[in-house]
Design an enzyme around this catalytic site. Structure first.
Site, PDB file in Angstrom:
ATOM      1  N   ARG A   1       0.757  -1.218   0.012  1.00  0.00           N
ATOM      2  CA  ARG A   1      -0.021   0.105   0.040  1.00  0.00           C
ATOM      3  C   ARG A   1       0.828   1.256   0.088  1.00  0.00           C
ATOM      4  O   ARG A   1       1.962   1.204   0.490  1.00  0.00           O
ATOM      5  CB  ARG A   1      -0.799  -0.164   1.324  1.00  0.00           C
TER       6      ARG A   1
ATOM      7  N   TYR B   1      -1.276  -3.489  -7.052  1.00  0.00           N
ATOM      8  CA  TYR B   1      -1.133  -4.241  -5.746  1.00  0.00           C
ATOM      9  C   TYR B   1      -2.448  -4.485  -4.923  1.00  0.00           C
ATOM     10  O   TYR B   1      -3.142  -3.500  -4.841  1.00  0.00           O
ATOM     11  CB  TYR B   1      -0.030  -3.448  -4.722  1.00  0.00           C
TER      12      TYR B   1
ATOM     13  N   LYS C   1      -9.765  -2.228   1.363  1.00  0.00           N
ATOM     14  CA  LYS C   1      -9.327  -1.173   2.369  1.00  0.00           C
ATOM     15  C   LYS C   1      -9.990   0.108   1.784  1.00  0.00           C
ATOM     16  O   LYS C   1     -10.637   0.983   2.758  1.00  0.00           O
ATOM     17  CB  LYS C   1      -7.686  -0.804   2.182  1.00  0.00           C
TER      18      LYS C   1
ATOM     19  N   HIS D   1     -10.835  -2.115  11.254  1.00  0.00           N
ATOM     20  CA  HIS D   1      -9.596  -2.988  10.855  1.00  0.00           C
ATOM     21  C   HIS D   1      -9.298  -4.151  11.826  1.00  0.00           C
ATOM     22  O   HIS D   1      -8.418  -3.910  12.620  1.00  0.00           O
ATOM     23  CB  HIS D   1      -8.473  -2.426  10.741  1.00  0.00           C
TER      24      HIS D   1
ATOM     25  N   SER E   1      -1.593  -3.607  10.060  1.00  0.00           N
ATOM     26  CA  SER E   1      -1.198  -4.411   9.157  1.00  0.00           C
ATOM     27  C   SER E   1       0.151  -5.131   9.382  1.00  0.00           C
ATOM     28  O   SER E   1       1.027  -4.635   9.935  1.00  0.00           O
ATOM     29  CB  SER E   1      -1.125  -3.625   7.751  1.00  0.00           C
TER      30      SER E   1
ATOM     31  N   CYS F   1       0.805  -7.303  11.637  1.00  0.00           N
ATOM     32  CA  CYS F   1       0.705  -7.481  13.176  1.00  0.00           C
ATOM     33  C   CYS F   1       0.112  -8.572  13.876  1.00  0.00           C
ATOM     34  O   CYS F   1      -0.087  -8.716  14.968  1.00  0.00           O
ATOM     35  CB  CYS F   1       0.607  -6.284  13.893  1.00  0.00           C
TER      36      CYS F   1
ATOM     37  N   ASP G   1      -9.573  -9.468   8.815  1.00  0.00           N
ATOM     38  CA  ASP G   1      -9.135  -8.120   8.398  1.00  0.00           C
ATOM     39  C   ASP G   1     -10.013  -6.968   8.633  1.00  0.00           C
ATOM     40  O   ASP G   1      -9.712  -5.939   9.027  1.00  0.00           O
ATOM     41  CB  ASP G   1      -8.612  -8.148   6.866  1.00  0.00           C
TER      42      ASP G   1
ATOM     43  N   ARG H   1       1.724 -12.102  -0.480  1.00  0.00           N
ATOM     44  CA  ARG H   1       0.447 -12.593  -0.012  1.00  0.00           C
ATOM     45  C   ARG H   1      -0.077 -13.853  -0.455  1.00  0.00           C
ATOM     46  O   ARG H   1       0.309 -14.052  -1.717  1.00  0.00           O
ATOM     47  CB  ARG H   1      -0.411 -11.404  -0.526  1.00  0.00           C
TER      48      ARG H   1
HETATM   49  P1  GDP Z   1      -2.122  -9.531   9.702  1.00  0.00           P
HETATM   50  O1  GDP Z   1      -1.424  -8.571   8.656  1.00  0.00           O
HETATM   51  O2  GDP Z   1      -2.420  -8.263  10.869  1.00  0.00           O
HETATM   52  O3  GDP Z   1      -3.115 -10.326   9.070  1.00  0.00           O
HETATM   53  O4  GDP Z   1      -0.975 -10.181  10.154  1.00  0.00           O
HETATM   54  P2  GDP Z   1      -0.562 -11.820  10.221  1.00  0.00           P
HETATM   55  O5  GDP Z   1      -1.402 -12.433  11.012  1.00  0.00           O
HETATM   56  O6  GDP Z   1      -0.373 -12.241   8.634  1.00  0.00           O
HETATM   57  O7  GDP Z   1       0.913 -11.906  10.565  1.00  0.00           O
HETATM   58  C1  GDP Z   1       1.962 -11.018  10.286  1.00  0.00           C
HETATM   59  C2  GDP Z   1       3.245 -11.436  10.600  1.00  0.00           C
HETATM   60  O8  GDP Z   1       3.314 -11.550  11.877  1.00  0.00           O
HETATM   61  C3  GDP Z   1       3.502 -12.812  10.026  1.00  0.00           C
HETATM   62  O9  GDP Z   1       4.882 -12.779   9.730  1.00  0.00           O
HETATM   63  C4  GDP Z   1       3.447 -13.702  11.238  1.00  0.00           C
HETATM   64  O10 GDP Z   1       4.186 -14.899  11.233  1.00  0.00           O
HETATM   65  C5  GDP Z   1       3.744 -12.936  12.441  1.00  0.00           C
HETATM   66  N1  GDP Z   1       3.033 -13.111  13.888  1.00  0.00           N
HETATM   67  C6  GDP Z   1       1.460 -13.289  13.950  1.00  0.00           C
HETATM   68  N2  GDP Z   1       1.044 -13.864  15.074  1.00  0.00           N
HETATM   69  C7  GDP Z   1       2.311 -13.807  15.701  1.00  0.00           C
HETATM   70  C8  GDP Z   1       2.764 -13.847  17.081  1.00  0.00           C
HETATM   71  O11 GDP Z   1       1.764 -14.051  17.980  1.00  0.00           O
HETATM   72  N3  GDP Z   1       3.957 -13.856  17.648  1.00  0.00           N
HETATM   73  C9  GDP Z   1       4.850 -13.651  16.439  1.00  0.00           C
HETATM   74  N4  GDP Z   1       6.353 -13.619  17.043  1.00  0.00           N
HETATM   75  N5  GDP Z   1       4.724 -13.262  15.334  1.00  0.00           N
HETATM   76  C10 GDP Z   1       3.346 -13.372  14.892  1.00  0.00           C
HETATM   77  P1  PGA Z   2      -3.410  -7.152   6.691  1.00  0.00           P
HETATM   78  O1  PGA Z   2      -4.159  -6.486   5.441  1.00  0.00           O
HETATM   79  O2  PGA Z   2      -3.918  -6.110   7.701  1.00  0.00           O
HETATM   80  O3  PGA Z   2      -3.548  -8.509   6.652  1.00  0.00           O
HETATM   81  O4  PGA Z   2      -2.096  -6.927   6.617  1.00  0.00           O
HETATM   82  C1  PGA Z   2      -3.679  -5.910   4.336  1.00  0.00           C
HETATM   83  C2  PGA Z   2      -3.277  -4.424   4.780  1.00  0.00           C
HETATM   84  O5  PGA Z   2      -3.373  -3.843   5.727  1.00  0.00           O
HETATM   85  O6  PGA Z   2      -2.701  -3.962   3.745  1.00  0.00           O
HETATM   86 MN    MN Z   3      -5.433  -5.244   6.805  1.00  0.00          MN
HETATM   87 MN    MN Z   4      -4.113 -10.387   7.526  1.00  0.00          MN
END
Ligand code: GDP
Ligand code: PGA
Ligand code: MN
Ligand code: MN
Length: 613
Positions: free
Chosen positions: A86, A226, A235, A255, A277, A279, A302, A395
């Site tokens: 983004r 993207y 988004k 979010h 994002s 996290c 999400d 992704r």
């Molecule tokens: P989103 O973008 O908020 O959906 O985050 P994701 O679930 O896709 O996770 C983003 C990154 O954080 C990935 O590389 C995960 O492996 C890592 N991650 C997610 N949950 C945890 C956790 O509980 N502990 C740690 N250390 N890393 C995490």
């Molecule tokens: P994420 O979604 O929160 O799973 O990373 C895409 C974004 O926020 O760009």
């Molecule tokens: Mn997101």
């Molecule tokens: Mn996600």
């Protein structure tokens, strides 16, 4: 909109025949005149259409067919290296008044912005097909379905939208019945083709514009392919435009993931969690609990649309139909439920690496690193190449109904009652593993001051701490102070006894030796168990200046190998760290100026007092 001189007439008869929705027919005609595509394709959303588009994308080099024995009906795309995330610096909220965009958004005078957009979109689809994608965010049988139509010149966007949203003829026909309002969402990769010019695998433009007109509820996206910039239901609509609709109509567009937890006593709880994002939302949404007897079901990973129900309970719906997940770190040990959904196929991977047997791979997918790969930029790769094989923001795009743990409640238009809300970020220091807010307003304060280290999900520096209110910093479609006020005001609709309890979490705190203090992933179920026990009033807590943290022994650590010193690091509230944090919060709040709600300023004063006491 007014626009640049028209070169030659486009096939007007085609689109006129395609819909009885007068507003839509007129808009499609207007955009075709402006953008000058070769042909217009009304997307029906069928499987056959998907297969044909995928074949075309394979032929044009955008898609690589993944080995179907490994991932059936799946494709890998590789973007231009300038188009991987983004672009927050190129994202605009063009409200009529600058004040209404607030300090967290880029703004430009709407008429000036429209001139720029008219110029960029004029002829931008020459040599390409213009696709018209009718879509609805949330169930089509919702009482007030939120429709959109995306016009795009990217077949990659069409195939991805089919996974991420409910699209096609069914949606169009229902829109037509009431000549329903829809959000017009125009997208072009900004790469017209001269006659006979050969296309590149990932067309895009170095100049990008991601623009929202909140009063008009319209979206314009130019120059990027993207996902977060180009799949406009996600988004742009479901967060930025929907947050404005939500403000006006008395609900919340957030979010957040939505997760159902079932206790060993067979009691159900629903948790919503806002993390920035990359996290941990998708991971928590597909949680595999490690504590015996607990089960989890997925509702969303999400985006969460919440409104108060008839009894003053807060109800949540996931408006999306797919997962657009961060690939790196998603593995059989960390997130087996995501891996199982992906392994069923029907997925589009972007900027992952390819294995020599035609499968996909990314860092963290398997413990064993393949001896040889083709990296996301098409180069030969070995473990000692000294660079990641998959882009850090690569992704997977996978239908949500392939998630085995998907809750049947996902399909319910009335949604589920939320019992707890978590706010969380990625902080190496300062923020404990879990803290319960003192009350609802204090919980909003926690959300409003949420902070996180930046990630690869947006372009720019990674690892810099920034404030990210409710994990919505890049997505609030209006003034951030008004947004906090909306959260505060909405609770007037609530049954106070049924207001969700609010918690702040941090899975990412580090020990002095640099490792994660908390093992995370499936073990986060232990934190959720404590959250549920707090709802039930059965878990003990310690009152600290920042809220309630787990009392010794109240967090279920049975069977977990984690040292006492790591646990102490994970849970501590360190006054020295908080002295710094308070300064950061004060600086953050100063940026709101007059629009900071008085309740939030009062919460900050109270927090300072509690530390001083
Ligand atoms: P989103 O973008 O908020 O959906 O985050 P994701 O679930 O896709 O996770 C983003 C990154 O954080 C990935 O590389 C995960 O492996 C890592 N991650 C997610 N949950 C945890 C956790 O509980 N502990 C740690 N250390 N890393 C995490
Ligand atoms: P994420 O979604 O929160 O799973 O990373 C895409 C974004 O926020 O760009
Ligand atoms: Mn997101
Ligand atoms: Mn996600």
């Amino acid at each position: 909109m007014g626009h640049a001189p028209v070169q030659e007439p486009v096939q007007e008869s085609v689109e006129q025949a395609m819909t009885t929705h007068s507003g839509l027919a007129a808009w499609v005609e207007e955009i075709a005149k402006l953008t000058q595509p070769d042909t217009i394709h009304w997307v029906d959303g069928s499987e056959r259409e998907y297969a044909e588009l995928a074949d075309e994308l394979v032929a044009s080099g955008t898609f690589t067919r993944v080995n179907p024995e490994l991932f059936p009906n799946s494709f890998a795309a590789f973007s231009d290296p300038v188009d991987v995330a983004r672009v927050e610096g190129r994202t605009f909220i063009c409200s009529e008044k600058q004040r209404d965009a607030g300090f967290t958004n880029n703004w430009m005078e709407p008429s000036k912005m429209k001139e720029i957009l008219d110029d960029r979109f004029a002829g931008s689809m020459r040599g390409r097909t213009m696709y018209v994608i009718p879509f609805v965010m949330g169930p089509l049988d919702a009482p007030d379905p939120k429709y959109g139509v995306e016009i795009t010149d990217s077949a990659y966007v069409v195939t991805s939208m089919r996974i991420m949203a409910r699209i096609g003829t069914d949606v169009l026909r229902q829109m037509e019945l009431s000549n329903a309002f829809f959000v017009p969402a125009l997208h072009s990769v900004g790469a017209p083709l001269a006659p006979g010019e050969k296309d590149v695998a990932w067309p895009c433009n170095e100049e990008k514009w991601i623009v929202h007109f909140p009063e008009e509820r319209s979206i314009f996206s130019y120059g990027s392919g993207y996902g977060g910039n180009a799949l406009l239901g996600k988004k742009c609509f479901a967060l930025r435009i929907a947050s404005v609709m939500a403000r006006d109509e008395g609900w919340l567009a957030e979010h957040m993931l939505i997760l159902k937890l079932i206790s060993p006593e067979n009691r159900s709880y629903h948790v919503a969690a806002a993390f920035p994002s990359a996290c941990g939302k998708t991971n928590l949404a597909l949680l595999e609990p490690t504590i015996p007897g607990w089960k989890a079901e997925t509702l969303g990973d999400d985006i969460n649309w919440m409104r108060f129900g008839k009894e003053g309970e807060l109800r949540a719906v996931n408006p999306e139909a797919g997962l657009f997940g961060v690939a790196p770190g998603t593995g059989w040990s960390t997130n087996p439920n995501a891996m199982a959904a992906i392994a069923k196929g029907n997925s589009i991977f972007t900027n992952v690496a390819l294995t020599d047997d035609g499968g996909v791979w990314w860092e963290g997918m398997t413990e064993e690193v393949p001896a040889h790969l083709t990296d996301w930029q098409g180069n030969s790769w070995t473990p000692d190449s000294g660079r990641p094989a998959a882009h850090p923001n690569s992704r997977f795009c996978t239908p949500i109904d392939q998630v085995d743990m998907l809750s049947s409640e996902y399909y319910a238009p009335e949604g589920v009652e939320i019992n707890a809300i978590l706010f969380g970020g990625r902080r190496k220091t300062t923020v404990p593993l879990v803290t319960q807010a003192r009350d609802w307003t204090h919980g909003i304060f926690m959300g409003s001051t949420l902070s996180s280290e930046t990630t690869a999900a947006a372009t720019g520096a990674v690892g810099v701490v920034r404030r990210d209110p409710m994990a919505m910093l890049p997505f609030i479609g209006y003034d951030a102070g008004d947004y906090l006020k909306h959260w505060i005001d909405l609770s007037a609709q609530a049954n106070q006894a049924r207001l969700p309890k609010i918690f702040l979490v941090n899975w990412f705190r580090r020990t002095s030796s640099g490792g994660f203090a908390w093992p995370g992933f499936g073990e986060n179920s232990r934190v959720l168990k404590w959250v549920v026990e707090r709802l039930e009033g059965t878990a003990d807590a310690v009152e600290t200046p920042i809220g309630f943290t787990p009392a010794p022994g109240s967090l279920d650590l049975s069977g977990l190998e984690v040292s006492a010193s790591d646990m102490a690091d994970a849970l501590k509230v360190d006054p020295a760290e908080w002295e710094q944090e308070l300064q950061g919060i004060e600086q953050w709040y100063a940026r709101f100026g007059d629009s900071l709600p008085a309740d939030m300023a009062a919460e900050l004063e109270d927090l300072k007092q509690r530390f001083a006491a």
